[in-house]
Design a protein around this motif. Structure first.
Motif, PDB file in Angstrom:
ATOM      1  N   ALA A   1      38.451  18.991  44.506  1.00 41.40           N
ATOM      2  CA  ALA A   1      38.125  20.309  43.954  1.00 41.40           C
ATOM      3  C   ALA A   1      38.367  20.343  42.446  1.00 41.40           C
ATOM      4  CB  ALA A   1      38.951  21.387  44.647  1.00 41.40           C
ATOM      5  N   ALA A   2      39.479  19.757  42.010  1.00 40.53           N
ATOM      6  CA  ALA A   2      39.797  19.738  40.578  1.00 40.53           C
ATOM      7  C   ALA A   2      38.775  18.917  39.803  1.00 40.53           C
ATOM      8  CB  ALA A   2      41.206  19.177  40.365  1.00 40.53           C
TER       9      ALA A   2
ATOM     10  N   PRO B   1      42.312  28.826  38.296  1.00 44.34           N
ATOM     11  CA  PRO B   1      42.474  29.547  39.572  1.00 44.34           C
ATOM     12  C   PRO B   1      41.399  29.194  40.593  1.00 44.34           C
ATOM     13  CG  PRO B   1      41.724  31.040  37.833  1.00 44.34           C
ATOM     14  CD  PRO B   1      42.106  29.763  37.172  1.00 44.34           C
ATOM     15  N   ALA B   2      40.188  28.881  40.120  1.00 45.22           N
ATOM     16  CA  ALA B   2      39.133  28.465  41.061  1.00 45.22           C
ATOM     17  C   ALA B   2      39.519  27.160  41.751  1.00 45.22           C
ATOM     18  CB  ALA B   2      37.803  28.315  40.323  1.00 45.22           C
ATOM     19  N   ALA B   3      40.064  26.212  40.985  1.00 46.13           N
ATOM     20  CA  ALA B   3      40.504  24.937  41.567  1.00 46.13           C
ATOM     21  C   ALA B   3      41.665  25.142  42.523  1.00 46.13           C
ATOM     22  CB  ALA B   3      40.898  23.966  40.452  1.00 46.13           C
ATOM     23  N   ALA B   4      42.575  26.063  42.181  1.00 41.97           N
ATOM     24  CA  ALA B   4      43.731  26.316  43.046  1.00 41.97           C
ATOM     25  C   ALA B   4      43.310  26.927  44.379  1.00 41.97           C
ATOM     26  CB  ALA B   4      44.716  27.243  42.329  1.00 41.97           C
ATOM     27  N   LEU B   5      42.415  27.909  44.337  1.00 42.94           N
ATOM     28  CA  LEU B   5      41.992  28.579  45.569  1.00 42.94           C
ATOM     29  C   LEU B   5      41.105  27.682  46.422  1.00 42.94           C
ATOM     30  CD1 LEU B   5      41.235  32.130  44.106  1.00 42.94           C
ATOM     31  CD2 LEU B   5      43.147  31.492  45.594  1.00 42.94           C
ATOM     32  N   ALA B   6      40.181  26.957  45.770  1.00 42.83           N
ATOM     33  CA  ALA B   6      39.279  26.084  46.519  1.00 42.83           C
ATOM     34  C   ALA B   6      39.953  24.780  46.921  1.00 42.83           C
ATOM     35  CB  ALA B   6      38.037  25.784  45.681  1.00 42.83           C
ATOM     36  N   GLY B   7      41.038  24.408  46.209  1.00 43.83           N
ATOM     37  CA  GLY B   7      41.709  23.145  46.482  1.00 43.83           C
ATOM     38  C   GLY B   7      42.902  23.271  47.397  1.00 43.83           C
TER      39      GLY B   7
ATOM     40  N   VAL C   1      32.115  23.793  51.750  1.00 46.84           N
ATOM     41  CA  VAL C   1      32.741  25.103  51.547  1.00 46.84           C
ATOM     42  C   VAL C   1      33.535  25.120  50.238  1.00 46.84           C
ATOM     43  CG1 VAL C   1      34.452  26.733  52.453  1.00 46.84           C
ATOM     44  CG2 VAL C   1      32.815  25.653  54.001  1.00 46.84           C
ATOM     45  N   ILE C   2      34.246  24.041  49.936  1.00 49.57           N
ATOM     46  CA  ILE C   2      35.003  23.956  48.686  1.00 49.57           C
ATOM     47  C   ILE C   2      34.076  24.093  47.484  1.00 49.57           C
ATOM     48  CG2 ILE C   2      36.204  22.307  47.177  1.00 49.57           C
ATOM     49  CD1 ILE C   2      37.771  21.398  49.635  1.00 49.57           C
TER      50      ILE C   2
END
Length: 447
Positions: free
Chosen positions: A149-150, A188-194, A426-427
């Motif tokens: 994700a990151a 935050p997008a990487a944190a939530l999706a990751g 989904v990620i």
């Protein structure tokens, strides 16, 4: 070809691929090849042109990705056999703690992913993910998915990644502000999706069997004599450093001068990985007491499990090329352009459409920016920096089956097609949607 017919063809093709692989258990390469040809023929392409289009798409993708996978796998094998992966894993575990390994891998992915394409960052870091998961008894998905994700977030939203630089030029955006807003939105997008989503989904997709590649990268016992942490990290990050050098070649030397050409040469993805792999033969091989014959055996053995990955990556490229050459992607793009929506949403939507059509995030970003850029110049209806970010967010949406990353994730992590859709697709969609939502919120205060 009408846009609705083109959209129907694309949807039917994607559904057919999923059903034939997941339900009827047909070899994925055969399915992608057959469905690609069927789509092209239904779109009206002559049979010979349909075949040539698939071959051209497969060759174009494999020309880059096959070299990256081969060199990255050899480098990863040397890292594993020498104990270098264990050295990094033990250090990360000591610093971050076993319960925060997924967050540590997300941070590493954000840093390593800045100058490199997703495929390169993935093959560099996946040996570490395998080792960390084994040493900390953490489910592999909770380690590898945050890393992926990151890497995807940096690929899409944060300069100086090559894809974002294309959009920067098209929108005439300021690179400093783009980096700032990219970090504000992307983190935050990487944190939530990751880490957050990986924790949620890891135990909900059924059993995941170890892949053949995992055995290549994990020692069952921690080696007694491991290389030092500093030299190990330096070796693994050497291709990243070389690519950064290549990216600033035009700043430190005039174009087309010998120095400029040399910097661009060593900063090329393939050359940087090749030099790093040769360095690993010394640092992780000869310096650790391995003979040349042993190193040769390591590098030969580790390539066998990558054969299917390369075939699937190539077939995905062929599938995407059929969508382009048949006119399906153009018709769908025209449908998106005709929609009367705000510029931020239009750029995002176009990137999503091209992403599904071609499978390439870089192509999606450059194409969407090329279409919307002239519109932005005449209307000034949105922040150029946020336009870069939403275009990048849309360019990674859905994680489609014609994306090389989809098959890399599937094969390296030992997932089925259905499991890969539930995790990786989904990620990628979460990253795309969150990037758009956060950018729209930020647009309320940024002009």
């Amino acid at each position: 070809m009408s846009p609705l017919f083109a959209l129907s063809l694309a949807i039917c093709a994607i559904i057919s691929v999923v059903v034939l692989i997941a339900r009827f258990r047909i070899n994925p390469f055969i399915v992608l090849f057959a469905v690609s040809l069927a789509l092209a023929l239904c779109a009206g392409m002559p049979p010979q042109k349909a075949i040539a289009s698939f071959e051209a798409g497969a060759g174009r993708v494999l020309g880059h990705v096959a070299t990256v996978i081969a060199l990255g796998t050899m480098l990863g094998k040397m890292l594993a056999e020498s104990g270098g992966a264990d050295r990094i894993a033990l250090t990360i575990t000591r610093l971050a703690g076993e319960k925060r390994v997924s967050w540590a891998m997300m941070v590493i992915g954000l840093l390593v992913g800045l100058p490199v394409f997703f495929e390169v960052g993935f093959v560099l870091l996946i040996p570490l993910a395998f080792t960390l998961a084994r040493r900390t008894n953490t489910p592999l998905l909770r380690v590898a998915l945050p890393m992926g994700a990151a890497l995807s977030v940096t690929h899409a939203m944060i300069p100086p990644h090559p894809a974002t630089l294309l959009a920067l030029a098209a929108y005439h955006a300021d690179i400093g502000r783009t980096i700032l807003w990219g970090i504000v939105i992307g983190t935050p997008a990487a944190a939530l999706a990751g880490p957050v989503y990986a924790r949620f989904i890891a135990g909900r997709i059924g059993p995941v069997l170890p892949s053949a590649l995992e055995a290549q990268f994990v020692n069952h016992e921690v080696p007694a004599h491991m290389p030092g942490f500093g030299i190990t990290v330096l070796t693994i990050l050497s291709p990243v450093v070389l690519m950064l050098v290549g990216s600033v070649a035009d700043v430190v030397a005039h174009p087309h001068t010998p120095l400029n050409n040399a910097l661009h040469f060593i900063g090329n993805t393939d050359i940087a990985l090749a030099l790093a792999t040769l360095l690993s033969f010394q640092v992780f091989g000869l310096a650790r007491g391995f003979s040349r014959e042993t190193i040769l055996k390591f590098t030969n053995d580790c390539l066998a499990p990558t054969a299917l990955i390369m075939l699937l990556v190539g077939a995905g490229g062929g599938f995407g090329q059929e969508l382009v050459d048949s006119g399906v992607s153009t018709a769908i793009t025209d449908l998106a352009v005709g929609a009367h929506v705000p510029l931020l949403v239009l750029a995002w939507l176009l990137a999503v459409v091209v992403r599904v059509a071609t499978g390439s995030a870089t192509v999606a970003m450059s194409t969407a920016a090329g279409i919307v850029g002239p519109i932005l110049v005449h209307t000034h209806g949105a922040s150029p920096e946020l336009m870069v970010i939403v275009t990048g967010a849309g360019s990674v949406a859905l994680g489609p089956l014609n994306d090389a990353g989809f098959w890399q994730i599937k094969e390296y992590l030992g997932l089925s097609v259905g499991q890969t859709i539930k995790t990786w697709s989904v990620i990628e969609t979460l990253i795309a949607v969150l990037g758009l939502v956060f950018a729209l919120l930020l647009s309320l205060v940024v002009t």
